[in-house]
Scaffold this active site. Sequence first.
Site, mmCIF file in Angstrom:
data_model
loop_
_atom_site.group_PDB
_atom_site.id
_atom_site.type_symbol
_atom_site.label_atom_id
_atom_site.label_comp_id
_atom_site.label_asym_id
_atom_site.label_seq_id
_atom_site.Cartn_x
_atom_site.Cartn_y
_atom_site.Cartn_z
ATOM 1 N N SER A 120 3.127 71.673 -4.597
ATOM 2 C CA SER A 120 4.478 72.085 -4.217
ATOM 3 C C SER A 120 5.080 73.231 -5.031
ATOM 4 O O SER A 120 6.125 73.758 -4.672
ATOM 5 C CB SER A 120 5.427 70.884 -4.278
ATOM 6 O OG SER A 120 5.185 70.041 -3.187
ATOM 7 N N SER A 179 6.684 71.980 -1.319
ATOM 8 C CA SER A 179 8.058 71.595 -1.091
ATOM 9 C C SER A 179 9.073 72.372 -1.923
ATOM 10 O O SER A 179 10.270 72.339 -1.625
ATOM 11 C CB SER A 179 8.211 70.102 -1.391
ATOM 12 O OG SER A 179 8.018 69.861 -2.766
ATOM 13 N N LYS A 201 15.140 73.069 -8.786
ATOM 14 C CA LYS A 201 14.825 72.321 -7.562
ATOM 15 C C LYS A 201 15.729 71.089 -7.487
ATOM 16 O O LYS A 201 16.007 70.455 -8.507
ATOM 17 C CB LYS A 201 13.345 71.918 -7.576
ATOM 18 C CG LYS A 201 12.835 71.357 -6.251
ATOM 19 C CD LYS A 201 11.327 71.069 -6.339
ATOM 20 C CE LYS A 201 10.791 70.475 -5.047
ATOM 21 N NZ LYS A 201 9.328 70.215 -5.122
#
Lengths: 544, 546
Positions: free
Chosen positions: A220, A196, A121
């Site tokens: 997330s 996210s 990420k």
Amino acid sequence: MVSTLHHHPPRSLSRFFSSSSTTIKSRSFHSKPILCSDQSPSSTSSPQSQILSIRHSLLSRHVTATQLAESYLTRLKLTEPHLKSFLHVSEHVLKQAESLDHRIDRNENIGLLAGVLVGVKDNICTMDMPSTAGSRVLENYRPPFDATAVKRFKELGGIVVGKTNMDEFGMGSTTEASAFQVTANPWDLSRVPGGSSGGSAAAVSARQCVVSLGSDTGGSVRQPASFCGVVGLKPTYGRVSRYGLMAYASSLDVIGCFGSSVADAGILLSAISGHDRLDATSSKREVPDFTSQFISTELLGSKPLKGLRVGLIRETLDNGVDNGIKSAVLGAVSHLEELGCTLSEVSLPSFPLGLPAYYILASSESSSNLSRYDGVRYGNQATADELNALYGDSRAKGFGPEVKMRILMGTYGLSAGYYDAYYKRAQQVRTLIQKNFKTALDENDILISPAAPSAAYKIGEKKNDPLAMYAGDIMTVNVNLAGLPALVLPCGFVEGGAAGLPVGLQMIGAAFDEEKLLKVGHIFEQTLQGCRFIPPLIADCDAQ
Amino acid sequence: MKNSQIQPATQEKQQQPPQIKVSPQTHQTKTKTLDKITQDYEAIIGIETHVQLSTLTKAFCGCPYNYGSQPNTSICPICMGLPGALPVLNSKVIEFAVKLGLALNCKLSLNSKFDRKQYFYPDLPKGYQISQFDIPIATSGYLDLDLPVEFGGGHRRFGITRVHMEEDAGKLLHSGDGDYSQENTIPLTLGSLLMAACLLCFGNLLQVDLNRAGVPLLEIVSEPDMRNGIEAAEYASEVQRVVRYLGVSNGNMQEGSLRCDVNVSIRPIGQSEFGTKVEIKNLNSFSSINRAIDFEIERQALLHSQGQGDQIVQETRLWEEGSQKTVTMRKKEGLSDYRYFPEPDLPEVILTEEFVDSIHRSLPELPEVKRRRYEKMGLSMQDVLFLANDINVSQFFDATIAMGADVKLATNWIMGDIAAYMKNEKLSISEIKLAPEELAELIASIKSGTISGKIGKEILFELLAKGGMVKGLIKEKDLVQIVDPSEIEKMVDKVLLENPKQLEQYRGGKTKLQGYFAGQIMKISKGKANPGLLNKILLEKLNAKS
């Protein structure tokens, strides 16, 4: 690799997946990791650990690390224009795979993650590789260090394949709040992958990489895992070092793992867990060998989870949860019962309070954590002739609307005169939630709930309705407030898209009891019938 | 209050006995009426002191800190506040905080925590300072001190409100600053990631040096117990003495290791509520603290007496050394909102009783205790203050008397010839070659009559400059005093014989010539003849045949 990737002319999916497509015809998708498995699984058979099969294939010289990397990169190259799960793809993957092959040739020892392509990420620092947290304010920023989690999996031979897309600084539940691009859900390209960590979830779902790292502040990792039909693991707060994770809400943030099987998520967790002297909040508890949980299904008895007490959280099946989700979860309940679990319903009265408390605490901390993006040391600096204007302009240009909204909310909540009514009160709610969970987990081994109130929704659907989007976090935020570990894994499907949309089941465990979650999750997953684990389009393409 | 000098209150870097210099001229131009006005008011003074700790590394990362290093050479992702970097507390900071808390007679918080104090400034890389807000590590203490004799002396006890831990900020460098030429502003060592540590603002290039960012500080907040400039300056000087005794800081004001901001307000004598408080910054020495406060008291008193008391506003004023005035720096419009909240990256600070006890046991003898001990030994307050001022001097003195040296003689040697030598050579007591045991030996040798006081002085200077042993020097240079009467008698006879004319004059009544004879005899004894014996024998001989 990146540049060629992004300069491909847009292709329609049908053309992309068509066997007559000249661009991909020469490419054999059979050489992707599924080849490593002993039997080529159909899309509905239980998922096998890709990590273990890669290791087996490399050690038995069935396939080289370079071949493996090439197969993933090829698929990535072909799917990426449609999915847009990566903000950056590393140029060094093949070189690293080659060097691994040399080591194997020389019979040198290789790590547990040797040859495993890991998506990271974009809010997790990778040395000399762009790390923007999906924000303009960090455009072109390359950290001078690796996050501890990255450093650890690299030491075991894992290869960073690239940086995955995300909602700016983790603030969002759709990945639409990325400053750079919108990621599509591999199960239905018109839908969001969740967020996210949407890029990390989509990348694993589409087999663009083997496993990936995400971060979970309020869900997330778990919500996108549910939306994309992959396994998402949110460890206990303190289990994994946060060093190198760009802070959103420091008291809630954890780095989590995505895999296409429970085993893969668990193996990745083993690799990155443990105390880190660079993170004062990382736990000194010993890390058990999570991999010992992944026993073969053939060795399981008829009631392998006999005696396990499972509590279904009543408040999570209240109004506002889609019927399809409810029935998928109830199906999971039956399945757990068949495995020998004792099911009961538990009530967490504080559960509905979690959402407002979460948004106050997370916003408050983020208003502080994001102060450093002032244009002084890195990122884009506005030209101004006065100091306050420099800060104002740099931040106005650098941050997107969702981030600005949360900074404003958080600044308000921490202001003199409001602190007691907001921040302090939210902290009291947090304590209450922790107590409620403690009681429930004293009476049950694990708790279960849906991972999200709905399956993946359409891109743009909730973009202008932040409250609706925030409400979607109801299943997950409480777990962060309590700092507990939770595992999300596919448990069924609802109608939607061309082939149905995956539904995730959330299993919540006691603090630092990831071991139990992984064991239960693994057995659940290996014994689940008729559930597809690979998006049909990807599976089709792989079958060709 | 306006005397010319405060005697040694402390020691600066060179370890020269420091002085709070107040030029006698400074205030003499002020009219007598002003003095009269100030008499009608009482000043209320409180001090916030920032002490920079001399830990090997910064508060939350492994970077060393050395004053005066090239800009941005002692920085890392943590003290630069790079995304993803986290603070980890240096345990020495806690140790030093506990030491100072105990030395200031404070109550320690066994459970304290860190908080974030939030504001934007280019020298603050994270946009917040890690500090302690509502639960400081130490509270409710006091500091005892003795005012110098020249200011009337007297013992004072000033309250300590709190001591808390925090981190320092970086420094802004303006491109025009002479000290920071183009050459030394370069090395932003982390290269590419520092796209800019520079700001273009106000039309000038402003640069940031982050070397100091993250250096640990202890902030000491006093009760508003001081009433004039001298008391405030002596309070600051005692704080410096305490941190140096403890070894937690070098306490150097010039380098900013000890920074004092003072708050001054006045009220008519007899009034119970406080007047409007003014903060004064830029106080780089004890004498500027003293002078700035006295200036400010007079300024405020004058305004009051002219019916313009409303012109005293809550503000920060800057002490200007050049003009010897305080001037407005910024007006405070209400309180700034720092939006404090608990620092989530750091666990609570938990002190165990055992840890506190072990620190307590390890504390050195503190200045106040030392002064009381010296006083009991019979020394004058002037001597006491001199000896206890500098921990190294007091240790030297203690070591000397531990060897059995006479207390008063040791004091005289240290305050006299040794101090003079140190001053001339610009050396600290730890830099001189003389060892305390040799001073003790020297004093003993004189006392026992082995050498004369005059020879003793000569040996002292040799020892100060080159070191060595008293016994060895006496032997090597054959300096042992001649105490054998028959030997001295021989010398007396010889001199009398060689100076018949003077002898006749002496016997004729010119008795002043005794000194001449004594000088001659001392000369041939090479200064070694025992003066008492010499004079006794000489007199006998001079007077015998008359």
